[in-house]
Design an enzyme around this catalytic site. Structure first.
Site, PDB file in Angstrom:
ATOM      1  N   HIS A   3      27.478 -11.333  27.822  1.00 43.32           N
ATOM      2  CA  HIS A   3      27.608 -10.848  26.443  1.00 43.32           C
ATOM      3  C   HIS A   3      28.776  -9.874  26.345  1.00 43.32           C
ATOM      4  CE1 HIS A   3      24.016 -12.947  25.494  1.00 43.32           C
ATOM      5  NE2 HIS A   3      23.249 -12.201  26.242  1.00 43.32           N
ATOM      6  N   GLU A  21      16.688 -14.983  29.012  1.00 39.21           N
ATOM      7  CA  GLU A  21      15.897 -14.909  30.254  1.00 39.21           C
ATOM      8  C   GLU A  21      14.427 -15.194  29.978  1.00 39.21           C
ATOM      9  OE1 GLU A  21      14.343 -11.578  33.450  1.00 39.21           O
ATOM     10  OE2 GLU A  21      16.289 -11.239  32.511  1.00 39.21           O
ATOM     11  N   SER A  55      26.676  -6.108  31.613  1.00 41.92           N
ATOM     12  CA  SER A  55      27.623  -7.127  31.157  1.00 41.92           C
ATOM     13  C   SER A  55      29.019  -6.554  30.918  1.00 41.92           C
ATOM     14  CB  SER A  55      27.116  -7.775  29.856  1.00 41.92           C
ATOM     15  OG  SER A  55      25.908  -8.455  30.088  1.00 41.92           O
TER      16      SER A  55
END
Length: 326
Positions: free
Chosen positions: A44, A129, A265
């Site tokens: 992301h 997830e 991320s």
């Protein structure tokens, strides 16, 4: 003239192991000449996705968008088992970048289903997830915020797991709550240890500085948690998505030492860029004049070599290729 004299980057920041491995696998497949796609955004972070696109690695949202024979990279979040089966049935080369920690979660869930437990997962319902985990335990009950917990039924045998990036304190609180919901309660701590270590290192940095800058996606749960922890430590924190969000020097008024940390991320190179920008924007005359050197020194003090192609920026263009890899 600004007040910032120096910056500190929290240790053990940058991509987590799972994200780094998924990105490396995509790059390696493309370097080998394969038509390569990632199923969903591999991370992301728009800058990283843009960089991958420049290498010819595109994001697809569905397997139907991938031509037969092409390579498709499964990101660190993992997917439902039937997604892998469909990909293979369509003749795609599956490159599984599922984080090893998530693979352990999936196996644990499958075992608990087989043993007949009523399963509760602490997680964000539509997070990739969690969607993947539900492929292994379709009847699992997913809860997130505390107001959801009263919906958990009372059962004789129950098991509790967590999405890997949930805050440890939240998982512990839910475990205590569920003691009153079951005769037998099996608790499997699936909070990722990298998440825990990053929080510890962020807290350590926050206690030493006047202000914290937390870099990560606005919707990233683990990034929000880092911001919350800084405030708990008594250090004001601002959360940004990228260096371009830093435009107002007034934010750093009266701060002499600024700390920088990032979500799982966020590439470590972004943290270096943020450190440099803070010094340019709000540094003393001397700090602003030496922004590059101070930011690089902060990076090298924090960074530990880990992984392969995306581990660290090169320290020296003339250094051997292995200098930043472990």
């Amino acid at each position: 003239m600004g007040t910032v004299e120096g910056v500190m980057i929290a240790k053990r920041t940058g991509f987590c192991y799972g994200v780094r491995e998924a990105i490396d696998k995509a790059k390696e497949a493309r370097a080998a000449g394969k038509e390569t796609h990632t199923l969903g955004q591999v991370v992301h972070n728009e800058g990283v996705v843009r960089d991958l696109r420049s290498l010819g690695i595109n994001t697809v949202e569905a397997l139907d968008d991938v031509e037969r024979g092409a390579a498709v990279v499964i990101r660190a979040h993992g997917v439902r088992p039937e997604v892998l089966e469909r990909a293979e049935a369509r003749g795609l080369e599956v490159i599984d970048g599922t984080c090893t920690w998530v693979i352990q979660e999936q196996r644990e869930l499958a075992r608990l289903v087989e043993e007949g437990y009523t399963i509760v997962v602490l997680g964000t319902p539509k997070h990739p997830e969690v969607v993947g985990l539900l492929g292994f335990a379709p009847d699992a009950i997913v809860v997130d915020e505390e107001e959801d917990w009263d919906a958990i039924p009372r059962r004789k045998r129950m098991a509790l797991l967590s999405q890997s990036t949930q805050p440890p304190w939240k998982f512990e609180k839910l475990a205590a709550f569920m003691v009153g919901r079951a005769h037998e309660l099996k608790i499997v701590n699936t909070v990722c240890p990298v998440t825990i270590r990053r929080q510890e290192d962020t807290l350590e940095t926050a206690r030493e500085v006047d202000l914290m800058v937390v870099v990560g996606g606005r919707s990233s749960a683990n990034t929000k948690e880092l911001t919350r922890l800084c405030e708990i430590a008594g250090t004001h924190a601002i959360q940004i998505e990228s260096v371009s969000d830093l435009a107002d020097p007034a934010v750093f008024a009266n701060a002499a030492l600024v700390g920088v940390t990032g979500g799982t991320s966020t590439p470590i190179e972004d943290l270096q860029a943020v450190a440099r920008r803070i010094l340019e924007l709000a540094g003393t005359d001397d700090a602003a004049a030496h922004a590059d050197e101070i930011a690089l020194a902060a990076l090298m003090a924090a960074a530990t070599p880990a992984g392969r192609t995306t581990s660290l920026p090169a320290r020296d263009p003339s250094a051997p290729a292995s200098a930043g890899a472990a």
